[in-house]
Scaffold this motif. Sequence first.
Motif, PDB file in Angstrom:
ATOM      1  N   TRP A 468     -51.319 -17.136   1.778  1.00  0.00           N
ATOM      2  CA  TRP A 468     -51.654 -18.182   0.824  1.00  0.00           C
ATOM      3  C   TRP A 468     -50.872 -17.954  -0.462  1.00  0.00           C
ATOM      4  CZ3 TRP A 468     -55.167 -15.187   3.415  1.00  0.00           C
ATOM      5  CH2 TRP A 468     -55.933 -15.816   4.412  1.00  0.00           C
ATOM      6  N   TYR A 469     -50.496 -19.057  -1.103  1.00  0.00           N
ATOM      7  CA  TYR A 469     -49.735 -18.977  -2.355  1.00  0.00           C
ATOM      8  C   TYR A 469     -50.339 -19.940  -3.366  1.00  0.00           C
ATOM      9  CZ  TYR A 469     -45.871 -19.700  -5.639  1.00  0.00           C
ATOM     10  OH  TYR A 469     -45.102 -19.807  -6.777  1.00  0.00           O
ATOM     11  N   GLY A 470     -50.565 -19.444  -4.588  1.00  0.00           N
ATOM     12  CA  GLY A 470     -51.106 -20.300  -5.643  1.00  0.00           C
ATOM     13  C   GLY A 470     -51.989 -19.519  -6.592  1.00  0.00           C
ATOM     14  N   VAL A 485     -54.497 -23.143  -3.842  1.00  0.00           N
ATOM     15  CA  VAL A 485     -53.557 -22.405  -3.001  1.00  0.00           C
ATOM     16  C   VAL A 485     -53.066 -23.291  -1.865  1.00  0.00           C
ATOM     17  CG1 VAL A 485     -54.569 -20.164  -3.530  1.00  0.00           C
ATOM     18  CG2 VAL A 485     -55.415 -21.460  -1.569  1.00  0.00           C
ATOM     19  N   ILE A 486     -51.916 -22.904  -1.300  1.00  0.00           N
ATOM     20  CA  ILE A 486     -51.382 -23.582  -0.126  1.00  0.00           C
ATOM     21  C   ILE A 486     -51.142 -22.544   0.967  1.00  0.00           C
ATOM     22  CG2 ILE A 486     -50.326 -25.468  -1.408  1.00  0.00           C
ATOM     23  CD1 ILE A 486     -47.669 -23.974  -1.205  1.00  0.00           C
ATOM     24  N   ASP A 487     -51.182 -22.994   2.205  1.00  0.00           N
ATOM     25  CA  ASP A 487     -50.963 -22.112   3.351  1.00  0.00           C
ATOM     26  C   ASP A 487     -49.456 -21.957   3.564  1.00  0.00           C
ATOM     27  OD1 ASP A 487     -50.716 -20.896   5.834  1.00  0.00           O
ATOM     28  OD2 ASP A 487     -52.487 -21.903   6.642  1.00  0.00           O
ATOM     29  N   PRO A 512     -38.033 -21.502   1.003  1.00  0.00           N
ATOM     30  CA  PRO A 512     -38.161 -22.576   1.998  1.00  0.00           C
ATOM     31  C   PRO A 512     -39.596 -22.693   2.492  1.00  0.00           C
ATOM     32  CG  PRO A 512     -36.231 -21.212   2.460  1.00  0.00           C
ATOM     33  CD  PRO A 512     -36.983 -20.520   1.381  1.00  0.00           C
ATOM     34  N   GLY A 513     -40.144 -23.926   2.468  1.00  0.00           N
ATOM     35  CA  GLY A 513     -41.507 -24.150   2.924  1.00  0.00           C
ATOM     36  C   GLY A 513     -42.554 -23.941   1.843  1.00  0.00           C
ATOM     37  N   PHE A 514     -42.134 -23.555   0.625  1.00  0.00           N
ATOM     38  CA  PHE A 514     -43.055 -23.352  -0.496  1.00  0.00           C
ATOM     39  C   PHE A 514     -42.905 -24.500  -1.495  1.00  0.00           C
ATOM     40  CE2 PHE A 514     -43.188 -19.268   1.324  1.00  0.00           C
ATOM     41  CZ  PHE A 514     -44.104 -18.445   0.690  1.00  0.00           C
ATOM     42  N   TYR A 515     -43.932 -24.690  -2.330  1.00  0.00           N
ATOM     43  CA  TYR A 515     -43.846 -25.535  -3.531  1.00  0.00           C
ATOM     44  C   TYR A 515     -44.904 -25.053  -4.504  1.00  0.00           C
ATOM     45  CZ  TYR A 515     -47.966 -28.165  -1.901  1.00  0.00           C
ATOM     46  OH  TYR A 515     -49.229 -28.528  -1.501  1.00  0.00           O
ATOM     47  N   LYS A 523     -49.621 -17.636 -10.722  1.00  0.00           N
ATOM     48  CA  LYS A 523     -49.709 -17.737  -9.261  1.00  0.00           C
ATOM     49  C   LYS A 523     -49.503 -16.370  -8.612  1.00  0.00           C
ATOM     50  CE  LYS A 523     -46.665 -20.972  -9.783  1.00  0.00           C
ATOM     51  NZ  LYS A 523     -47.005 -21.515 -11.092  1.00  0.00           N
ATOM     52  N   SER A 524     -50.022 -16.237  -7.398  1.00  0.00           N
ATOM     53  CA  SER A 524     -49.874 -15.003  -6.618  1.00  0.00           C
ATOM     54  C   SER A 524     -49.664 -15.366  -5.162  1.00  0.00           C
ATOM     55  CB  SER A 524     -51.108 -14.106  -6.770  1.00  0.00           C
ATOM     56  OG  SER A 524     -51.333 -13.763  -8.120  1.00  0.00           O
TER      57      SER A 524
END
Length: 559
Positions: A468-470, A485-487, A512-515, A523-524
């Motif tokens: 997860w990112y965010g 967060v996004i997967d 790639p694949g992130f935003y 963010k983490s």
Amino acid sequence: MATALSEEELDNEDYYSLLNVRREAASEELKAAYRRLCMLYHPDKHRDPELKSQAERLFNLVHQAYEVLSDPQTRAIYDIYGKRGLEMEGWEVVERRRTPAEIREEFERLQREREERRLQQRTNPKGTISVGIDATDLFDRYEEEYEDVSGSGFPQIEINKMHISQSIEAPLTATDTAILSGSLSTQNGNGGGSINFALRRVTSAKGWGELEFGAGDLQGPLFGLKLFRNLTPRCFVTTNCALQFSSRGIRPGLTTVLARNLDKNTVGYLQWRWGIQSAMNTSIVRDTKTSHLTVALQLGIPHSFALISYQHKFQDDDQTRVKGSLKAGFFGTVVEYGAERKISRHSVLGAAVSIGVPQGVSLKVKLNRASQTYFFPIHLTDQLLPSAVFYATVGPLVVYFAMHRLIIKPYLRAQKERELEKQRENTATDILQKKQEAEAAVRLMQESVRRIIEAEESRMGLIIVNAWYGKFVNDKSRKSEKVKVIDVTVPLQCLVKDSKLILTEASKAGLPGFYDPCVGEEKSLKVLYQFRGVLHQVMALDSEALRIPKQSHRIDTDG
């Protein structure tokens, strides 16, 4: 020298992050990253028209990043100015055969020209407002004189002096600046003012000169000349000559300062002042990241003194500083201590207690707001009273912490929310596009990820279970804040090679694949992965480099 554009001014696309390479990456590292992404996004690998269109768009973006970073000239420009630097006015006249160093110099010249075109619209206003308050009636009471006077039960607090000064700078050319300043002062009912005009010219990289003309109602015309010159890389001299005309005749004055860098953080000064209040002064100033120390000795008529001052700088977000000084001379001794702290982006609030003989006890409150200074010296007593020292020390602390909790902190929180909301509105279209690109990239990665997982499972290698990112909220005091967060499980698995995952020291929003799911907020990246059949977990900050697997990430299941 021109400076690089700020992050807000750069284009949102980070080419280094897109290719997942270091900023110091060599050509072979760039080529390897480029080839890998080309294999992933090549349009010919997809038959579905929609996927083919998305792959073509991402393929072109990767190709553009590689073209910029693989060329030494364009990479030099991108490193300084970002993507917009490549579109900067004047790029077409830069010769392609120049070296990266020459390219940098050329763009710095173009940047200076742009700055010069805006000079006429710029000023640098500076101002000071000082209000002296006499509060001695709070502690030095003479009851026998006022017992028959109506209203004498209340302490009399008066404003006994004021000073207002203001100056503006008008750049005329890249080397010439006109300065206009004025001041008004009043004390115990008497006052006056003055106005000054100065013209400063930078003669070379080593020096400048300034001519000054002034007039006032208390003093006659003033003519002055200031000169600054670097004698060596570690030594400089400043000279100030002045002629003051008055009803008593012409009073000349001369001040010369010789300074030398003793080491990286220490400067020594020698000052000679001739004319009114002639004196010789020597001082040593040491300024480091965590402290500021000044030691000075002056011999003069009528003032001679010795001074030692120390300031400690705390490495916190509020830039807190505490300071203390001791000054002893022919006219008495003064001990001063205080603190200052940043209360907003452009404001610094400070307070100091001055205890002296025969000066008494005073409280000095100062607020710096951008280039404006507001100063309030409050004289409490002519005597050394413990009660005055106590209230001068504790009173400002109580008021500050009450204001910080009830006013400043809520205001800053609301201001931050407004700025974040405005930033989200301004970037909404771009973030939506980035989200669509990320989702398209994830769809294009599915087949590659399936093959990578099969290969890793066959060797008991690295499998990304969840990622997860965010913005994560772990602090109980921030329960009201929403998790955003996004997967990113698929994009991370796609970056796995030979049972290793390496992320460079850059924002992960460009991978790639992130935003970016929460613009303007911290963010983490949280990763749960399996290596050799054992679960591991790690959380990394947005711009922190990450290398997995690691033994320290292993989850202890014994408990």
